[in-house]
Design a protein around this motif. Structure first.
Motif, short mmCIF file in Angstrom:
data_model
loop_
_atom_site.label_atom_id
_atom_site.label_comp_id
_atom_site.label_asym_id
_atom_site.label_seq_id
_atom_site.Cartn_x
_atom_site.Cartn_y
_atom_site.Cartn_z
N TYR A 41 0.82 -1.21 0.00
CA TYR A 41 0.00 0.00 0.00
C TYR A 41 0.86 1.26 0.00
O TYR A 41 0.61 2.18 -0.78
N SER A 44 2.46 1.70 -3.32
CA SER A 44 1.44 2.06 -4.31
C SER A 44 1.12 3.55 -4.24
O SER A 44 0.98 4.21 -5.27
N ILE A 45 0.99 4.07 -3.04
CA ILE A 45 0.73 5.51 -2.87
C ILE A 45 1.86 6.31 -3.52
O ILE A 45 1.62 7.24 -4.29
N TYR A 47 4.16 5.49 -5.87
CA TYR A 47 4.26 5.40 -7.33
C TYR A 47 3.06 6.03 -8.02
O TYR A 47 3.19 6.61 -9.10
N THR A 48 1.90 5.91 -7.43
CA THR A 48 0.71 6.55 -8.01
C THR A 48 0.86 8.06 -8.01
O THR A 48 0.57 8.72 -9.02
N LEU A 49 1.33 8.62 -6.92
CA LEU A 49 1.52 10.07 -6.86
C LEU A 49 2.59 10.54 -7.83
O LEU A 49 2.48 11.63 -8.41
N THR A 51 3.26 9.16 -10.76
CA THR A 51 2.62 9.11 -12.07
C THR A 51 1.65 10.26 -12.25
O THR A 51 1.63 10.92 -13.29
N VAL A 52 0.85 10.52 -11.23
CA VAL A 52 -0.13 11.59 -11.31
C VAL A 52 0.55 12.94 -11.47
O VAL A 52 0.10 13.79 -12.24
#
Length: 191
Positions: A41, A44-45, A47-49, A51-52
């Motif tokens: 988790y 994931s937070i 890498y997602t941020l 990318t965003v």
């Protein structure tokens, strides 16, 4: 009667021993699963941020060029820049590089014709009035004759949004703290 009580106590003691033997490995399995999920988790937070934030930069740059042709983008930029005291995507001079003013105004202001590019785009060194610092008077038509970025908010709007994302990203440190607590409690339980 005494032998029944003694037998009951022995059986109860044996069951407690078996229960403890089963509970401890089960506790370790559950703890390991929780740790794995928390690590997943947290990453994931992060890498997602990442990318965003890359997508955000590209989208905001695209939105600068759509200012004059798309009323939704114009509304977004004007409101966002005034509300968060920012200007442009990365900096206030971003507006100086894009065609944000409609070329339809050129006949009304012949002195602005010099800002028409070879490709027909109308790019002038000025920013929308929504970027203007409250203590300054901004006029997009006169400001382009003597561009002064100091008249506009300095902070790019990308950094305002990125700061909000970083608040979300900091939640991963809470995850790491929970992982440390979980590992510590597993170690203490084994002792």
């Amino acid at each position: 009667m005494g032998s029944i009580t003694l037998t009951y106590k022995i059986k109860r003691s044996a069951m407690a021993s078996i229960t403890n033997e089963i509970q401890f490995p089960l506790y370790l399995i559950i703890s390991a699963t929780e740790i794995f999920l928390l690590v997943f988790y947290c990453n994931s937070i992060y890498y997602t941020l990442q990318t965003v934030s890359k997508e955000l930069n590209a989208t905001l740059n695209d939105g600068l060029g759509r200012y004059y042709s798309n009323s939704e983008w114009q509304h977004f930029w004007d409101n966002f820049q005034q509300r968060y005291y920012c200007c442009g995507n990365m900096e206030n001079t971003d507006w100086f590089q894009v065609a944000w003013v409609s070329p339809i105004i050129i006949p009304s202001f012949p002195s602005l014709k010099k800002y028409t590019q070879e490709n027909g785009k109308f790019i002038m060194p000025s920013s929308p009035v929504s970027c203007c610092l409250p203590e300054n008077t901004c006029n997009i038509f006169t400001d382009c004759e003597q561009p002064d970025p100091a008249k506009y908010y300095k902070l790019g709007c990308y950094f305002v949004i990125l700061k909000k994302f970083n608040y979300l990203g900091s939640s991963r440190f809470i995850c790491y703290a929970v992982i440390i607590i979980q590992i510590t409690s597993s170690i203490i339980k084994t002792i």
